[in-house]
Design a protein around this motif. Sequence first.
Motif, PDB file in Angstrom:
ATOM      1  N   PHE A 167       0.814  -1.196   0.000  1.00 27.67           N
ATOM      2  CA  PHE A 167       0.000   0.000   0.000  1.00 27.67           C
ATOM      3  C   PHE A 167       0.849   1.249   0.000  1.00 27.67           C
ATOM      4  O   PHE A 167       0.502   2.247  -0.594  1.00 27.67           O
ATOM      5  CB  PHE A 167      -0.956  -0.001   1.186  1.00 27.67           C
ATOM      6  CG  PHE A 167      -2.332  -0.314   0.750  1.00 27.67           C
ATOM      7  CD1 PHE A 167      -3.220   0.695   0.451  1.00 27.67           C
ATOM      8  CD2 PHE A 167      -2.721  -1.623   0.576  1.00 27.67           C
ATOM      9  CE1 PHE A 167      -4.483   0.402   0.002  1.00 27.67           C
ATOM     10  CE2 PHE A 167      -3.988  -1.921   0.132  1.00 27.67           C
ATOM     11  CZ  PHE A 167      -4.877  -0.903  -0.149  1.00 27.67           C
ATOM     12  N   LYS A 168       1.954   1.159   0.670  1.00 28.26           N
ATOM     13  CA  LYS A 168       2.839   2.302   0.702  1.00 28.26           C
ATOM     14  C   LYS A 168       3.140   2.782  -0.720  1.00 28.26           C
ATOM     15  O   LYS A 168       2.913   3.926  -1.061  1.00 28.26           O
ATOM     16  CB  LYS A 168       4.132   1.924   1.409  1.00 28.26           C
ATOM     17  CG  LYS A 168       5.186   2.987   1.357  1.00 28.26           C
ATOM     18  CD  LYS A 168       6.399   2.584   2.155  1.00 28.26           C
ATOM     19  CE  LYS A 168       7.582   3.454   1.792  1.00 28.26           C
ATOM     20  NZ  LYS A 168       8.734   3.210   2.640  1.00 28.26           N
ATOM     21  N   ALA A 179       0.051   3.764  -3.098  1.00 26.13           N
ATOM     22  CA  ALA A 179      -0.615   5.044  -2.938  1.00 26.13           C
ATOM     23  C   ALA A 179       0.175   6.183  -3.578  1.00 26.13           C
ATOM     24  O   ALA A 179      -0.282   7.303  -3.630  1.00 26.13           O
ATOM     25  CB  ALA A 179      -0.823   5.333  -1.449  1.00 26.13           C
ATOM     26  N   HIS A 180       1.350   5.890  -4.031  1.00 24.27           N
ATOM     27  CA  HIS A 180       2.205   6.928  -4.580  1.00 24.27           C
ATOM     28  C   HIS A 180       1.916   7.135  -6.072  1.00 24.27           C
ATOM     29  O   HIS A 180       2.132   6.241  -6.875  1.00 24.27           O
ATOM     30  CB  HIS A 180       3.659   6.529  -4.389  1.00 24.27           C
ATOM     31  CG  HIS A 180       4.605   7.683  -4.579  1.00 24.27           C
ATOM     32  ND1 HIS A 180       5.907   7.509  -4.946  1.00 24.27           N
ATOM     33  CD2 HIS A 180       4.424   9.011  -4.462  1.00 24.27           C
ATOM     34  CE1 HIS A 180       6.495   8.686  -5.045  1.00 24.27           C
ATOM     35  NE2 HIS A 180       5.613   9.606  -4.755  1.00 24.27           N
ATOM     36  N   PRO A 181       1.461   8.330  -6.440  1.00 27.27           N
ATOM     37  CA  PRO A 181       1.084   8.564  -7.835  1.00 27.27           C
ATOM     38  C   PRO A 181       2.216   8.294  -8.820  1.00 27.27           C
ATOM     39  O   PRO A 181       1.982   7.826  -9.924  1.00 27.27           O
ATOM     40  CB  PRO A 181       0.720  10.042  -7.861  1.00 27.27           C
ATOM     41  CG  PRO A 181       0.433  10.417  -6.462  1.00 27.27           C
ATOM     42  CD  PRO A 181       1.243   9.508  -5.594  1.00 27.27           C
ATOM     43  N   GLN A 182       3.430   8.599  -8.414  1.00 24.65           N
ATOM     44  CA  GLN A 182       4.550   8.440  -9.349  1.00 24.65           C
ATOM     45  C   GLN A 182       5.116   7.021  -9.357  1.00 24.65           C
ATOM     46  O   GLN A 182       6.085   6.749 -10.058  1.00 24.65           O
ATOM     47  CB  GLN A 182       5.674   9.421  -9.008  1.00 24.65           C
ATOM     48  CG  GLN A 182       5.482  10.792  -9.645  1.00 24.65           C
ATOM     49  CD  GLN A 182       4.670  11.700  -8.746  1.00 24.65           C
ATOM     50  OE1 GLN A 182       4.849  11.714  -7.545  1.00 24.65           O
ATOM     51  NE2 GLN A 182       3.749  12.453  -9.325  1.00 24.65           N
ATOM     52  N   GLY A 209       2.218  13.734  -3.074  1.00 23.43           N
ATOM     53  CA  GLY A 209       2.158  12.316  -3.371  1.00 23.43           C
ATOM     54  C   GLY A 209       2.855  11.485  -2.313  1.00 23.43           C
ATOM     55  O   GLY A 209       2.380  10.410  -1.949  1.00 23.43           O
ATOM     56  N   VAL A 210       3.939  12.001  -1.823  1.00 24.99           N
ATOM     57  CA  VAL A 210       4.704  11.276  -0.819  1.00 24.99           C
ATOM     58  C   VAL A 210       3.918  11.136   0.474  1.00 24.99           C
ATOM     59  O   VAL A 210       4.075  10.182   1.218  1.00 24.99           O
ATOM     60  CB  VAL A 210       6.033  11.990  -0.539  1.00 24.99           C
ATOM     61  CG1 VAL A 210       6.960  11.079   0.211  1.00 24.99           C
ATOM     62  CG2 VAL A 210       6.660  12.458  -1.814  1.00 24.99           C
ATOM     63  N   PHE A 232       0.833  10.445   0.925  1.00 26.10           N
ATOM     64  CA  PHE A 232       0.037   9.240   0.942  1.00 26.10           C
ATOM     65  C   PHE A 232       0.905   8.006   0.905  1.00 26.10           C
ATOM     66  O   PHE A 232       0.595   6.995   1.512  1.00 26.10           O
ATOM     67  CB  PHE A 232      -0.961   9.230  -0.214  1.00 26.10           C
ATOM     68  CG  PHE A 232      -2.335   9.496   0.281  1.00 26.10           C
ATOM     69  CD1 PHE A 232      -3.190   8.465   0.585  1.00 26.10           C
ATOM     70  CD2 PHE A 232      -2.743  10.798   0.512  1.00 26.10           C
ATOM     71  CE1 PHE A 232      -4.442   8.712   1.088  1.00 26.10           C
ATOM     72  CE2 PHE A 232      -3.998  11.053   1.014  1.00 26.10           C
ATOM     73  CZ  PHE A 232      -4.852  10.012   1.301  1.00 26.10           C
ATOM     74  N   LYS A 233       1.983   8.125   0.186  1.00 29.32           N
ATOM     75  CA  LYS A 233       2.880   6.994   0.130  1.00 29.32           C
ATOM     76  C   LYS A 233       3.271   6.542   1.523  1.00 29.32           C
ATOM     77  O   LYS A 233       3.083   5.391   1.904  1.00 29.32           O
ATOM     78  CB  LYS A 233       4.135   7.371  -0.662  1.00 29.32           C
ATOM     79  CG  LYS A 233       5.201   6.320  -0.636  1.00 29.32           C
ATOM     80  CD  LYS A 233       6.358   6.720  -1.528  1.00 29.32           C
ATOM     81  CE  LYS A 233       7.592   5.897  -1.208  1.00 29.32           C
ATOM     82  NZ  LYS A 233       8.677   6.125  -2.152  1.00 29.32           N
TER      83      LYS A 233
END
Lengths: 237, 237
Positions: A113-114, A117-120, B110-111, B113-114
């Motif tokens: 999940f980590k 969840a990261h868009p990039q 983004g980070v 949420f990551k």
Amino acid sequence: MRKKKATKTLKGDQTKALILETALEIFRERGYEETTMRAIAEKAGVALGNTYYYFRSKEYLIQAFYQRLHDEHLAASLPALEKKETLKARLQAVMRLRIDVMKPYHQFAGVLFKTAAHPQSPLNPFSDESDPVRDQSIALFAKVVEGTKARIPKDLQAELPYLLWLYQMGVVLFWIHDPSPNHRRTYRLIDHTVDLLDKLIHLASNPFMRPLRKQALRLVAEIREALPDDEDEEQKK
Amino acid sequence: MRKKKATKTLKGDQTKALILETALEIFRERGYEETTMRAIAEKAGVALGNTYYYFRSKEYLIQAFYQRLHDEHLAASLPALEKKETLKARLQAVMRLRIDVMKPYHQFAGVLFKTAAHPQSPLNPFSDESDPVRDQSIALFAKVVEGTKARIPKDLQAELPYLLWLYQMGVVLFWIHDPSPNHRRTYRLIDHTVDLLDKLIHLASNPFMRPLRKQALRLVAEIREALPDDEDEEQKK
DNA sequence: GTCTATAACCGGATAGAC
DNA sequence: GTCTATCCGGTTATAGAC
């Protein structure tokens, strides 16, 4: 010439599989962060650089793992679905099997999940159409819905697989945080939410609910369409 | 003696703030991954070791950022709430302000949420009671709900702030992936979902819905209670 | 208790030879 | 396709100054 190419590809596939197996083994034992690429390479008997030849980064190992999870989940679900008729029973079976399949990787799964969840990240389940796992996973939920006799309106039926896939992500997120022995709480959560979802779906199928349902579905469609591509913003890396 | 300690603490606070400001500045410009701790230290005019004196790791900079986001959001929301009466208008205002406040950090976010999705991370919004930001954030939504005249049943009213906080997380997740100019899509999503949520809340408040509502709320309570502590499982690190 | 300076460690990632 | 050498950056350690 043809022969040669075939053999080489085969050998490459073997090495790749070997690296993946080794990686997953150590991941299971020690977790993701604690597993170094050097350790994977060493245990697999290849050079460090070679692991990067097959997997562009450590994260890509997770992607491969993702695909394998789905394959196992599908393989376990198909026979189970043949025995169930109602939407409720089918959904419950598939959800429980998801947890069964993931069980050996509980502590490792946090990383899923980590990065997801990261868009990039290449693992982000929303973008990256290049990643077919999501579609395969949604297809499984389409099977869950299709196989029932429940009289669900077409508009809802069309979005339901996607919605159930989202629901599955929520459950997995819960499971990752669930420290209860044997993941009892997660299984209970599944039973309760499936029961509730079943009721909600029937409620939403009521003609009385049509306007609200339409509005909600329009929203879901909007979200689906908005999400899939954020590749454009950040070209770099 | 007392004086001395006070002064020293003050100076420390200043340095800490300076480092955080500098970090956020570079984060905004270059993003998180591309910002090195060495660059932060250099631009802030302190030694590398000193940044680690105030922030145990790079991630802890994000945590501080989180808190600041909430402070700004709260400061912007309070006056806005004084002008709105209906639940719908209040919720919409607060949600839109959330995006307004986060805007400068879009690509950096983004980070958030990551790391936030990682169970073992100090940023995970579910565990770590040590982290008060979540409670403060939920408290803001409690204010949103309290200030209305809407006749919402007590049981729902009690869980609503938490549910709205979850909803906010969903919206932020969408926003992170939203590449549309000026985040138009996210604002539209807010307008539409707020409208829908308002209807759903009123629907759920209908006496006819009582059994289903009770069941759903029992579920929510269960989830809330199950999540907050996964510290026990993994003591290490 | 706050801070500097510097060196070193560790592990993800890359380059380039074979 | 595979290897070795190297880079890079988060993090730690040390030793000392205010």
